[in-house]
Each structure stands twice: as structure tokens, then as C-alpha cells.
Design a protein around this motif. Structure first.
Motif, PDB file in Angstrom:
ATOM      1  N   MET A  59      12.773  12.643  -3.182  1.00 59.06           N
ATOM      2  CA  MET A  59      13.354  13.212  -4.414  1.00 59.06           C
ATOM      3  C   MET A  59      12.966  12.358  -5.619  1.00 59.06           C
ATOM      4  SD  MET A  59      17.085  14.427  -3.036  1.00 59.06           S
ATOM      5  CE  MET A  59      17.475  12.890  -2.199  1.00 59.06           C
ATOM      6  N   LEU A  60      11.695  12.037  -5.699  1.00 62.79           N
ATOM      7  CA  LEU A  60      11.213  11.160  -6.759  1.00 62.79           C
ATOM      8  C   LEU A  60      11.386  11.794  -8.133  1.00 62.79           C
ATOM      9  CD1 LEU A  60       8.124   9.762  -4.906  1.00 62.79           C
ATOM     10  CD2 LEU A  60       9.905   8.358  -5.944  1.00 62.79           C
ATOM     11  N   LYS A  61      11.664  10.914  -9.100  1.00 62.36           N
ATOM     12  CA  LYS A  61      11.871  11.335 -10.483  1.00 62.36           C
ATOM     13  C   LYS A  61      10.856  10.626 -11.371  1.00 62.36           C
ATOM     14  CE  LYS A  61      16.879  11.419  -9.622  1.00 62.36           C
ATOM     15  NZ  LYS A  61      18.197  10.887 -10.062  1.00 62.36           N
ATOM     16  N   GLY A 104      10.302  15.346  -7.360  1.00 68.03           N
ATOM     17  CA  GLY A 104      10.825  15.981  -6.167  1.00 68.03           C
ATOM     18  C   GLY A 104      10.063  15.637  -4.910  1.00 68.03           C
ATOM     19  N   GLY A 105       8.903  15.017  -5.076  1.00 68.60           N
ATOM     20  CA  GLY A 105       8.075  14.661  -3.939  1.00 68.60           C
ATOM     21  C   GLY A 105       8.494  13.376  -3.264  1.00 68.60           C
ATOM     22  N   SER A 106       7.690  12.967  -2.281  1.00 63.06           N
ATOM     23  CA  SER A 106       8.006  11.784  -1.480  1.00 63.06           C
ATOM     24  C   SER A 106       6.782  10.885  -1.325  1.00 63.06           C
ATOM     25  CB  SER A 106       8.482  12.200  -0.083  1.00 63.06           C
ATOM     26  OG  SER A 106       9.618  13.035  -0.146  1.00 63.06           O
ATOM     27  N   LEU A 107       7.048   9.602  -1.152  1.00 60.33           N
ATOM     28  CA  LEU A 107       6.019   8.626  -0.837  1.00 60.33           C
ATOM     29  C   LEU A 107       6.641   7.559   0.058  1.00 60.33           C
ATOM     30  CD1 LEU A 107       4.228   7.850  -4.244  1.00 60.33           C
ATOM     31  CD2 LEU A 107       3.185   8.937  -2.248  1.00 60.33           C
ATOM     32  N   THR A 108       5.823   6.957   0.888  1.00 61.63           N
ATOM     33  CA  THR A 108       6.282   5.809   1.674  1.00 61.63           C
ATOM     34  C   THR A 108       5.375   4.622   1.373  1.00 61.63           C
ATOM     35  OG1 THR A 108       7.209   7.148   3.462  1.00 61.63           O
ATOM     36  CG2 THR A 108       6.665   4.868   3.968  1.00 61.63           C
ATOM     37  N   GLY A 138       1.519  -5.729  -5.777  1.00 64.65           N
ATOM     38  CA  GLY A 138       2.074  -4.480  -6.297  1.00 64.65           C
ATOM     39  C   GLY A 138       1.222  -3.265  -5.990  1.00 64.65           C
ATOM     40  N   THR A 139       1.883  -2.125  -5.975  1.00 69.33           N
ATOM     41  CA  THR A 139       1.208  -0.839  -5.815  1.00 69.33           C
ATOM     42  C   THR A 139       1.832   0.138  -6.802  1.00 69.33           C
ATOM     43  OG1 THR A 139       0.546   0.859  -4.192  1.00 69.33           O
ATOM     44  CG2 THR A 139       2.756  -0.036  -3.954  1.00 69.33           C
ATOM     45  N   GLN A 140       1.004   0.953  -7.429  1.00 70.44           N
ATOM     46  CA  GLN A 140       1.461   1.818  -8.518  1.00 70.44           C
ATOM     47  C   GLN A 140       1.983   3.149  -7.985  1.00 70.44           C
ATOM     48  OE1 GLN A 140       1.747   1.143 -11.794  1.00 70.44           O
ATOM     49  NE2 GLN A 140       2.520   3.194 -12.243  1.00 70.44           N
ATOM     50  N   VAL A 141       3.123   3.548  -8.510  1.00 71.62           N
ATOM     51  CA  VAL A 141       3.702   4.861  -8.222  1.00 71.62           C
ATOM     52  C   VAL A 141       3.852   5.606  -9.540  1.00 71.62           C
ATOM     53  CG1 VAL A 141       5.763   6.086  -7.411  1.00 71.62           C
ATOM     54  CG2 VAL A 141       4.926   4.082  -6.160  1.00 71.62           C
ATOM     55  N   THR A 142       3.303   6.807  -9.591  1.00 71.53           N
ATOM     56  CA  THR A 142       3.399   7.628 -10.798  1.00 71.53           C
ATOM     57  C   THR A 142       4.005   8.975 -10.428  1.00 71.53           C
ATOM     58  OG1 THR A 142       1.447   6.565 -11.752  1.00 71.53           O
ATOM     59  CG2 THR A 142       2.160   8.654 -12.725  1.00 71.53           C
ATOM     60  N   VAL A 143       5.107   9.304 -11.068  1.00 70.35           N
ATOM     61  CA  VAL A 143       5.798  10.572 -10.799  1.00 70.35           C
ATOM     62  C   VAL A 143       5.729  11.421 -12.050  1.00 70.35           C
ATOM     63  CG1 VAL A 143       7.925  11.673 -10.030  1.00 70.35           C
ATOM     64  CG2 VAL A 143       7.360   9.354  -9.248  1.00 70.35           C
ATOM     65  N   SER A 144       5.125  12.588 -11.923  1.00 68.47           N
ATOM     66  CA  SER A 144       4.975  13.486 -13.075  1.00 68.47           C
ATOM     67  C   SER A 144       6.023  14.591 -13.018  1.00 68.47           C
ATOM     68  CB  SER A 144       3.575  14.082 -13.103  1.00 68.47           C
ATOM     69  OG  SER A 144       3.311  14.773 -11.900  1.00 68.47           O
ATOM     70  N   SER A 145       6.398  15.037 -14.212  1.00 66.58           N
ATOM     71  CA  SER A 145       7.440  16.068 -14.281  1.00 66.58           C
ATOM     72  C   SER A 145       6.848  17.456 -14.201  1.00 66.58           C
ATOM     73  CB  SER A 145       8.232  15.911 -15.578  1.00 66.58           C
ATOM     74  OG  SER A 145       7.369  15.966 -16.676  1.00 66.58           O
ATOM     75  N   SER A 196       0.856  -1.183   0.000  1.00 64.55           N
ATOM     76  CA  SER A 196       0.000   0.000   0.000  1.00 64.55           C
ATOM     77  C   SER A 196       0.894   1.235   0.000  1.00 64.55           C
ATOM     78  CB  SER A 196      -0.930   0.014   1.210  1.00 64.55           C
ATOM     79  OG  SER A 196      -0.174   0.048   2.411  1.00 64.55           O
ATOM     80  N   GLY A 197       0.282   2.384  -0.240  1.00 62.32           N
ATOM     81  CA  GLY A 197       1.011   3.641  -0.176  1.00 62.32           C
ATOM     82  C   GLY A 197       1.379   4.254  -1.507  1.00 62.32           C
ATOM     83  N   GLY A 198       1.094   3.539  -2.585  1.00 59.89           N
ATOM     84  CA  GLY A 198       1.378   4.107  -3.897  1.00 59.89           C
ATOM     85  C   GLY A 198       0.459   5.278  -4.211  1.00 59.89           C
ATOM     86  N   GLY A 199       0.781   5.985  -5.274  1.00 57.35           N
ATOM     87  CA  GLY A 199      -0.045   7.111  -5.684  1.00 57.35           C
ATOM     88  C   GLY A 199       0.660   7.951  -6.720  1.00 57.35           C
ATOM     89  N   SER A 200       0.109   9.125  -6.961  1.00 57.85           N
ATOM     90  CA  SER A 200       0.676  10.052  -7.936  1.00 57.85           C
ATOM     91  C   SER A 200       1.316  11.216  -7.202  1.00 57.85           C
ATOM     92  CB  SER A 200      -0.416  10.559  -8.861  1.00 57.85           C
ATOM     93  OG  SER A 200      -0.967   9.510  -9.618  1.00 57.85           O
ATOM     94  N   VAL A 201       2.487  11.610  -7.657  1.00 58.19           N
ATOM     95  CA  VAL A 201       3.226  12.679  -7.001  1.00 58.19           C
ATOM     96  C   VAL A 201       4.043  13.419  -8.051  1.00 58.19           C
ATOM     97  CG1 VAL A 201       5.200  11.194  -6.470  1.00 58.19           C
ATOM     98  CG2 VAL A 201       4.745  13.188  -5.035  1.00 58.19           C
ATOM     99  N   GLN A 202       4.339  14.667  -7.789  1.00 61.83           N
ATOM    100  CA  GLN A 202       5.178  15.429  -8.696  1.00 61.83           C
ATOM    101  C   GLN A 202       6.649  15.132  -8.434  1.00 61.83           C
ATOM    102  OE1 GLN A 202       3.961  19.577  -8.379  1.00 61.83           O
ATOM    103  NE2 GLN A 202       2.766  19.324 -10.248  1.00 61.83           N
TER     104      GLN A 202
END
Length: 126
Positions: free
Chosen positions: A84-86, A15-19, A119-126, A7-13
Motif C-alpha cells: 500500500m505504498l504512498k 498502492g503497489g508493493s516492494l520488498t 541505500g536503495t531508492q524507492v519512488t512511488v508515483s501517484s 537491493s530491491g528498490g525501484g519505481s512503483v505506483q
């Protein structure tokens, strides 16, 4: 029956953070080799970070200094703190476990692990 639930996935810009969390049942996180893997939209599944029962850690060069793997023995849960997500960190993140790591050589290779989460999805947008 072993279950690993991420759990804990999501969408982030960028430079952001997720756990991310991986709640385990049917095995003991503290005495198992645990790891996080990921698979991007156009890449094969790769090892991100691993944590063995003796405290040995392995972290992929691509995330070194940005991702931290840890565990909570009381909660029987594995974590992956990502900062510092990319955009290239985008993908499905999987928790994996190997209860008997005595003969494991490559901690970041998926063939070393017996049990997998969905699995859990992580999406990092620029």
C-alpha cells in the motif's frame, strides 16, 4: 569488515508493493539489532522499522500496518516488505545494524546504529 548491501528498490505506483533486502557480511543478522531508515527528498533520515535479536520490533506510525520487517538467519539477510505504498514513502532506504544492542534505548534513532548500507531508492508515483 562489515558490509550491508541493500537491493530491491525501484519505481512503483501508489498502492503497489516492494520488498527490500539487506545482505549482511561481517556480522550476524540474527544476533544484531537491525533496522531500516529512509530519507525523502525534502526530509531528514527517519527510522522506519527495527528488529532486535530477541524478536522485539518497532515500526514507525507512518508505516504501521503497511510495512513488515523480517530477517532470514540462514541467508543473513534483513527484509522490508512494503505494501500500500504512498507517494510520501518515496526516498532512499538504508539498512542499519548494531551488533551490541544491550544499551540501545531508541530503536528507531539513527545514532543507535554503528553500521550502514549505501541505500536503495524507492519512488512511488501517484
Amino acid at each position: 569488515q562489515v558490509q550491508l548491501v541493500e537491493s530491491g528498490g525501484g519505481s512503483v505506483q501508489a498502492g503497489g508493493s516492494l520488498t527490500l533486502s539487506c545482505a549482511a557480511s561481517g556480522l550476524t543478522v540474527g544476533t544484531s539489532l537491525m533496522a531500516w531508515f529512509r530519507q525523502g527528498p525534502h526530509t531528514e533520515r527517519e527510522g522506519v522499522a527495527a528488529l532486535d535479536s530477541d524478536g522485539t520490533r518497532r515500526v514507525a506510525d507512518s508505516v504501521k500496518g503497511r510495512f513488515i520487517i523480517s530477517k532470514d538467519d540462514v541467508e543473513n539477510t534483513l527484509y522490508l516488505q512494503m505494501s500500500m505504498l504512498k507517494p510520501e514513502d518515496t526516498g532512499a532506504y538504508f539498512c542499519a545494524a548494531e551488533p551490541d544492542s544491550d544499551y540501545v534505548i531508541n530503536l528507531l534513532e539513527e545514532y543507535e546504529y554503528k553500521y550502514w548500507g549505501q541505500g536503495t531508492q524507492v519512488t512511488v508515483s501517484s
